[in-house]
Scaffold this active site. Structure first.
Site, mmCIF file in Angstrom:
data_model
loop_
_atom_site.group_PDB
_atom_site.id
_atom_site.type_symbol
_atom_site.label_atom_id
_atom_site.label_comp_id
_atom_site.label_asym_id
_atom_site.label_seq_id
_atom_site.Cartn_x
_atom_site.Cartn_y
_atom_site.Cartn_z
ATOM 1 N N LYS A 1 1.692 -1.876 -9.352
ATOM 2 C CA LYS A 1 1.468 -3.240 -8.864
ATOM 3 C C LYS A 1 0.207 -3.798 -9.519
ATOM 4 C CE LYS A 1 -1.145 -3.329 -5.482
ATOM 5 N NZ LYS A 1 -2.411 -4.012 -5.810
ATOM 6 N N ASP B 1 -0.018 -2.459 1.086
ATOM 7 C CA ASP B 1 0.636 -2.777 -0.184
ATOM 8 C C ASP B 1 2.071 -2.277 -0.269
ATOM 9 O OD1 ASP B 1 -1.374 -4.229 -1.395
ATOM 10 O OD2 ASP B 1 -2.259 -2.509 -2.426
#
EC number: 2.7.1.148
Length: 298
Positions: A15, A142
């Protein structure tokens, strides 16, 4: 006749936070964020052999940085989903750890999300099943965004996801091989419970994002109007973060250089794959012990 159980595999893509605003710290201690998130073409690999007892076997160049298997987010995510889905069939996970740890690119979160996707596939659960997303939220901030691994605007404490189609971006990612614990960076930011970040209101006015097919320059202009509010505190924790950003910004063809997440991984966007590859090669020659990746963000 013995049933043949086929192992399932998923990629746990890194990410990257192209922007990251810290709106403030809630009274419960969680930080409200707004971030443009994309995913890279580098990843950990995760395989599930259904039917076995829940277990994790880790290998790869970053495995020594993972800590005890019991603390791994893969196991945590699987156990949380099992609590929410009675009779969930788990199995034996095998993790090929390629991404740096505590690096601001969601490696552990991406692994956990990949585990949830594998369990969903093996149990016939939809990826938008509320139980799966609840397990993702409980595993880590996340993890929800990593479940779909698609470009979006992430808000709240990570649970608010708004699709944002972005073009394919040529990029270089660099990690100086130093850990930057997220808790240390937020501690350096220094917000107290219930406190807004200086210069930020409850509602962040997002720019008018270009269309996916708009010229790259329009995207760079829009992204350049953003910031990563965790860069300054991360530099306090690990000054080398500032050196990495400066090095990337000075590369030929670099259009935007910034830190991802809470660091220490930083990235630069380039106008072409060739420019990105040349920059990565130069950085790797100068810093052979750093983790350097030239690839794409999307």
């Amino acid at each position: 006749m013995t049933e043949v159980v086929t192992a399932l595999s998923e990629q746990a893509r890194a990410k990257v936070n192209l922007t990251l605003r810290v709106i403030g710290r809630r009274v419960d201690g969680y930080h409200e964020l707004e971030s443009v998130v994309v995913f890279a073409d580098c990843a950990d690999g995760l395989t599930l052999a259904p039917g076995q007892d829940l277990s994790l076997d880790a290998s790869g160049p970053r495995v020594t940085e993972c800590g005890d298997n019991a603390d791994n987010l893969v196991i945590k995510a699987a156990r949380l989903l099992a609590e929410l889905v009675p009779g969930l069939k788990t199995g034996g996970f095998s993790l090929d750890k390629q991404l740096p740890i505590a690096a601001g690119i969601g490696g552990g979160s991406a692994d956990a999300a990949a585990a949830l996707r594998l369990l969903a596939r093996s149990n016939g659960i939809a990826l938008d099943d509320p139980r799966l997303m609840e397990a993702a939220k409980r595993t880590g901030a996340d993890v929800p965004v990593c479940v779909a691994s698609a470009s979006c605007i992430m808000g709240g404490i990570g649970e608010k996801l708004t699709p944002l189609p972005l073009p394919r971006l040529s990029a270089v990612m660099v990690n100086p091989r130093v850990g930057v614990p997220t808790k240390d960076v937020f501690a350096a930011l220094g917000l107290k419970n219930g406190q807004l970040n200086v210069g930020v209101t409850d509602v962040v006015a997002a720019p008018a994002w270009p269309d996916r097919d708009a010229p790259l320059g329009e995207w760079i202009a829009a992204l350049s109007a953003g910031v990563n509010d965790l860069e300054a505190p991360a530099k306090q924790v690990q000054p080398v973060v500032g050196e990495v950003i400066a090095l990337l910004a000075a590369c030929d063809g670099a259009l935007l250089a910034r830190m991802s997440g809470s660091g220490a991984t930083c990235f630069a966007i380039f106008g072409s794959d060739a420019e990105a590859k040349a920059a990565a090669q130069a950085i790797q020659r100068a810093h052979p012990n750093w983790w350097v990746h030239a690839g794409t963000l999307s």
